[in-house]
Scaffold this motif. Structure first.
Motif, PDB file in Angstrom:
ATOM      1  N   LYS A  13      32.411  24.621  34.450  1.00 36.81           N
ATOM      2  CA  LYS A  13      31.856  25.626  35.367  1.00 36.81           C
ATOM      3  C   LYS A  13      32.912  26.154  36.335  1.00 36.81           C
ATOM      4  CE  LYS A  13      27.122  23.957  35.279  1.00 36.81           C
ATOM      5  NZ  LYS A  13      26.016  23.413  36.051  1.00 36.81           N
ATOM      6  N   LEU A  14      33.934  25.352  36.597  1.00 35.65           N
ATOM      7  CA  LEU A  14      35.002  25.779  37.507  1.00 35.65           C
ATOM      8  C   LEU A  14      36.054  26.620  36.797  1.00 35.65           C
ATOM      9  CD1 LEU A  14      35.847  22.580  39.596  1.00 35.65           C
ATOM     10  CD2 LEU A  14      34.492  24.545  40.276  1.00 35.65           C
ATOM     11  N   GLY A  15      36.244  26.346  35.536  1.00 34.80           N
ATOM     12  CA  GLY A  15      37.347  26.979  34.809  1.00 34.80           C
ATOM     13  C   GLY A  15      38.592  26.130  34.941  1.00 34.80           C
ATOM     14  N   ARG A  16      39.464  26.240  33.973  1.00 40.09           N
ATOM     15  CA  ARG A  16      40.662  25.394  33.901  1.00 40.09           C
ATOM     16  C   ARG A  16      41.524  25.484  35.159  1.00 40.09           C
ATOM     17  NH1 ARG A  16      43.350  22.817  29.841  1.00 40.09           N
ATOM     18  NH2 ARG A  16      42.051  23.792  28.261  1.00 40.09           N
ATOM     19  N   GLU A  17      41.763  26.680  35.662  1.00 39.86           N
ATOM     20  CA  GLU A  17      42.676  26.877  36.789  1.00 39.86           C
ATOM     21  C   GLU A  17      42.248  26.115  38.044  1.00 39.86           C
ATOM     22  OE1 GLU A  17      44.118  30.545  39.598  1.00 39.86           O
ATOM     23  OE2 GLU A  17      43.811  30.970  37.466  1.00 39.86           O
TER      24      GLU A  17
END
Length: 136
Positions: free
Chosen positions: A49-53
């Motif tokens: 949900k946060l994304g990789r970055e």
């Protein structure tokens, strides 16, 4: 550079170690979640949900740890001690912790936290004013 005094609890640590952007994203996307931080990023689970970055700095610091992410509302909540008088007034009326929580719209655990922060005795240890002394 984050200013830790803007944050409460674990999120102060997250903001300091991972940046305020990560801390804000955690509360916005995972507020209220309880989970084990994975050791690596995948496109599944809570970190997706946060994304990789944004997830990778958090994973680097907290991998393998069980975390409870507060909601955004938690950053606006006053310190527990500020609600002590309100809680204690209900306790003095012989409300149980569960009744106090329902009356004030907070959790029972937060009732205990408020009382503990103020140094109050456990509710079960508090003397009931209606109780007559055995020795009088």
């Amino acid at each position: 550079m984050s200013r830790k005094h803007q944050w409460r609890g674990m999120m102060g640590d997250v903001a300091e170690k991972c940046g305020t952007t990560v801390a804000i994203a955690l509360m916005e996307k995972l507020g209220g979640a309880h989970f084990v931080v994975p050791k690596t990023y995948t496109n599944r689970g809570p970190m997706a949900k946060l994304g990789r970055e944004l997830a990778e700095p958090f994973i680097a610091e907290y991998a393998g740890q069980v975390v409870d992410i507060p909601s955004k509302l938690a950053t606006k909540r006053p310190p527990p001690e500020s609600r002590f008088q309100e809680v204690e007034a209900l306790i003095d009326k012989n409300y149980t912790a569960a009744q106090v929580a329902a009356e004030l719209g907070i959790s029972q655990a937060y009732v205990f936290k408020i009382r503990k922060a103020a140094g109050a005795p456990k509710i079960s240890s508090k003397v009931d004013k209606r109780q007559k002394s055995l020795f009088d």
